[in-house]
Motif scaffolding. Structure first.
Motif, short mmCIF file in Angstrom:
data_model
loop_
_atom_site.label_atom_id
_atom_site.label_comp_id
_atom_site.label_asym_id
_atom_site.label_seq_id
_atom_site.Cartn_x
_atom_site.Cartn_y
_atom_site.Cartn_z
N THR A 11 2.98 -3.14 0.91
CA THR A 11 4.23 -1.91 1.59
C THR A 11 4.17 -3.01 3.38
N TRP A 111 7.58 -3.88 -4.45
CA TRP A 111 6.46 -2.90 -3.35
C TRP A 111 5.45 -2.76 -3.65
N GLY A 112 5.02 -2.21 -2.43
CA GLY A 112 3.36 -1.78 -3.19
C GLY A 112 2.68 -2.11 -4.08
N ASP A 113 2.45 -1.47 -5.28
CA ASP A 113 2.18 -1.64 -7.07
C ASP A 113 3.06 -1.14 -7.81
N LEU A 116 2.88 2.33 -9.12
CA LEU A 116 3.80 4.12 -8.44
C LEU A 116 4.48 3.49 -8.24
N TYR A 117 5.31 4.73 -9.08
CA TYR A 117 6.74 4.58 -8.39
C TYR A 117 7.62 4.06 -8.15
N THR A 143 -0.69 0.35 -2.43
CA THR A 143 -0.18 1.06 -2.56
C THR A 143 0.10 1.62 -0.93
N SER A 144 1.11 2.09 -0.73
CA SER A 144 1.55 3.10 0.24
C SER A 144 0.67 4.28 0.39
N MET A 186 5.83 11.33 -2.34
CA MET A 186 6.59 10.16 -1.36
C MET A 186 8.13 10.30 -2.08
N LEU A 187 8.94 9.29 -1.36
CA LEU A 187 10.51 9.68 -2.06
C LEU A 187 10.77 10.64 -1.11
N TYR A 208 6.46 3.61 7.47
CA TYR A 208 6.30 2.13 8.01
C TYR A 208 5.00 1.81 8.35
N LEU A 209 4.26 1.97 6.80
CA LEU A 209 3.29 1.37 7.16
C LEU A 209 2.98 0.19 6.62
N MET A 243 10.57 4.68 5.84
CA MET A 243 10.11 4.94 4.76
C MET A 243 8.68 5.90 4.99
N ASP A 244 7.74 6.89 4.60
CA ASP A 244 7.67 7.80 4.83
C ASP A 244 6.53 8.36 3.83
N ILE A 245 5.65 8.47 3.75
CA ILE A 245 4.74 9.55 2.77
C ILE A 245 3.75 10.38 3.17
C1 LIG Z 1 9.78 3.41 -4.30
S1 LIG Z 1 8.30 4.03 -4.35
C2 LIG Z 1 7.88 2.42 -4.24
C3 LIG Z 1 6.38 3.55 -4.00
C4 LIG Z 1 5.31 1.33 -4.22
N1 LIG Z 1 5.60 0.94 -5.19
C5 LIG Z 1 4.25 1.36 -3.86
O1 LIG Z 1 2.84 1.11 -4.07
O2 LIG Z 1 3.86 2.56 -2.21
C6 LIG Z 1 8.90 3.46 -2.60
C7 LIG Z 1 7.99 5.17 -1.00
O3 LIG Z 1 6.75 4.88 -0.83
C8 LIG Z 1 6.61 4.58 0.24
N2 LIG Z 1 6.59 3.59 0.71
C9 LIG Z 1 6.61 2.72 0.41
N3 LIG Z 1 6.20 1.77 1.55
C10 LIG Z 1 6.04 2.59 2.12
C11 LIG Z 1 4.99 2.33 3.80
N4 LIG Z 1 5.30 0.95 4.19
N5 LIG Z 1 5.32 3.54 4.86
C12 LIG Z 1 5.55 4.58 3.65
N6 LIG Z 1 5.90 4.99 3.15
C13 LIG Z 1 6.30 3.64 2.23
C14 LIG Z 1 7.69 6.41 0.25
O4 LIG Z 1 7.56 7.13 0.50
C15 LIG Z 1 9.14 5.63 -0.03
O5 LIG Z 1 9.93 6.84 -0.20
#
Ligand SMILES: C[S@@+](CC[C@H](N)C(=O)[O-])C[C@H]1O[C@@H](n2cnc3c(N)ncnc32)[C@H](O)[C@@H]1O
Length: 253
Positions: A11, A111-113, A116-117, A143-144, A186-187, A208-209, A243-245
């Motif tokens: 991420t 993005w991420g994995d 997950l979403y 993942t985030s 998330m999201l 911005y993790l 982007m936050d979580i």
């Molecule tokens: C469409 S989902 C994708 C998630 C991704 N597949 C993962 O494995 O984390 C997007 C959401 O993931 C979270 N996210 C992804 N990257 C992030 C980051 N660098 N910092 C914080 N939250 C992040 C946020 O909640 C964002 O709204």
């Protein structure tokens, strides 16, 4: 035959890309790199940087950027997402036909994995359902949620307790999920936690993790909630996107 690898890239921290992801990138004939719009040019830059830094001299991969179709903003959310996935699958199919007419290996940066979403797997399934010879594999990414818990140095679950993962939209609409002790959100387009009675809730938040501009806050929701809302608005104004979580716990730590 197309061999489609959905490659989790983490991420935002290039050091989080796995060796398996590097191998998958380097054995691809075609790498598809989505541009998402929404002013998140930093994210496209990061994908470009990964390709530049991780592809070795013997790689045959051709890197092709494409614009993701926009999602319809109509009220029927699930219907709009369904149409959107069809549109994305059509774009993928066109790109494969254009750049790999005789088949080959395609790497898609996710993005991420992908589990997950993320809808890459659902979109890929549409290619098969439309009669294309596509074999899909997944390269897992960090993942985030993992970056959030690592950054705060906390376990995801309380001892012997489950964790529920949901979206900001759902938390806002349905409130605290009954029986949950920990909820990861998330999201969230902004402050869904404000709809919860804050008593007895603790929050660990991260934006911005994995990136240089990573920002963390945590504390009892009653105090940390308003701070997060203010910081989020300021960061969003500063960078043009956010982007936050966050993880919420029902009992104090
Ligand atoms: C469409 S989902 C994708 C998630 C991704 N597949 C993962 O494995 O984390 C997007 C959401 O993931 C979270 N996210 C992804 N990257 C992030 C980051 N660098 N910092 C914080 N939250 C992040 C946020 O909640 C964002 O709204």
């Amino acid at each position: 035959m197309i061999r489609l690898s959905l490659i989790g890239i983490g991420t935002g921290n290039p050091d989080h890309v796995t060796l398996a992801a590097v191998r998958a990138l380097n054995t691809a004939d075609l790498i598809l790199l989505p541009r998402k719009g929404e002013g998140k040019s930093d994210l496209v830059d990061l994908r470009r940087l990964l390709c530049r830094n991780l592809l070795n001299a013997s790689s045959q991969a051709r890197v092709v950027e494409f614009d993701l179709p926009q999602r319809d903003s109509r009220n029927d959310y699930l219907g709009a997402v369904d149409d959107w996935h069809d549109a994305i699958a059509a774009v993928w199919a066109d790109l494969m036909d254009t750049h790999l007419p005789a088949g080959g290996r395609v790497g898609m940066l996710v993005w991420g994995d992908p589990s997950l979403y993320d809808s890459s797997l659902r979109i890929a399934a549409r290619l098969g359902a439309a009669g294309r010879a596509v074999e899909v594999d997944v390269v897992p990414g960090i993942t985030s949620l993992q970056v959030l818990t690592a950054a705060h140095q906390i376990p995801l679950n309380a001892l012997a307790e489950p964790v529920l993962i949901t979206t900001g939209r759902r938390l806002r609409e349905r409130g605290w999920p009954e029986e949950a002790t920990r909820v990861a959100v998330m999201l969230d387009s902004g402050g869904a936690f404000e709809a919860l009675p804050p008593e007895g809730l603790y929050i660990w938040w991260g934006a911005y993790l994995g990136m240089d501009k990573q920002c963390l806050l945590d504390g009892p929701l009653a105090e940390a909630g308003p701070q997060i809302t203010a910081r989020r608005a300021a960061l969003r104004a500063q960078h043009g996107w956010i982007m936050d979580i966050y993880l919420l716990a029902r009992r104090p730590r």
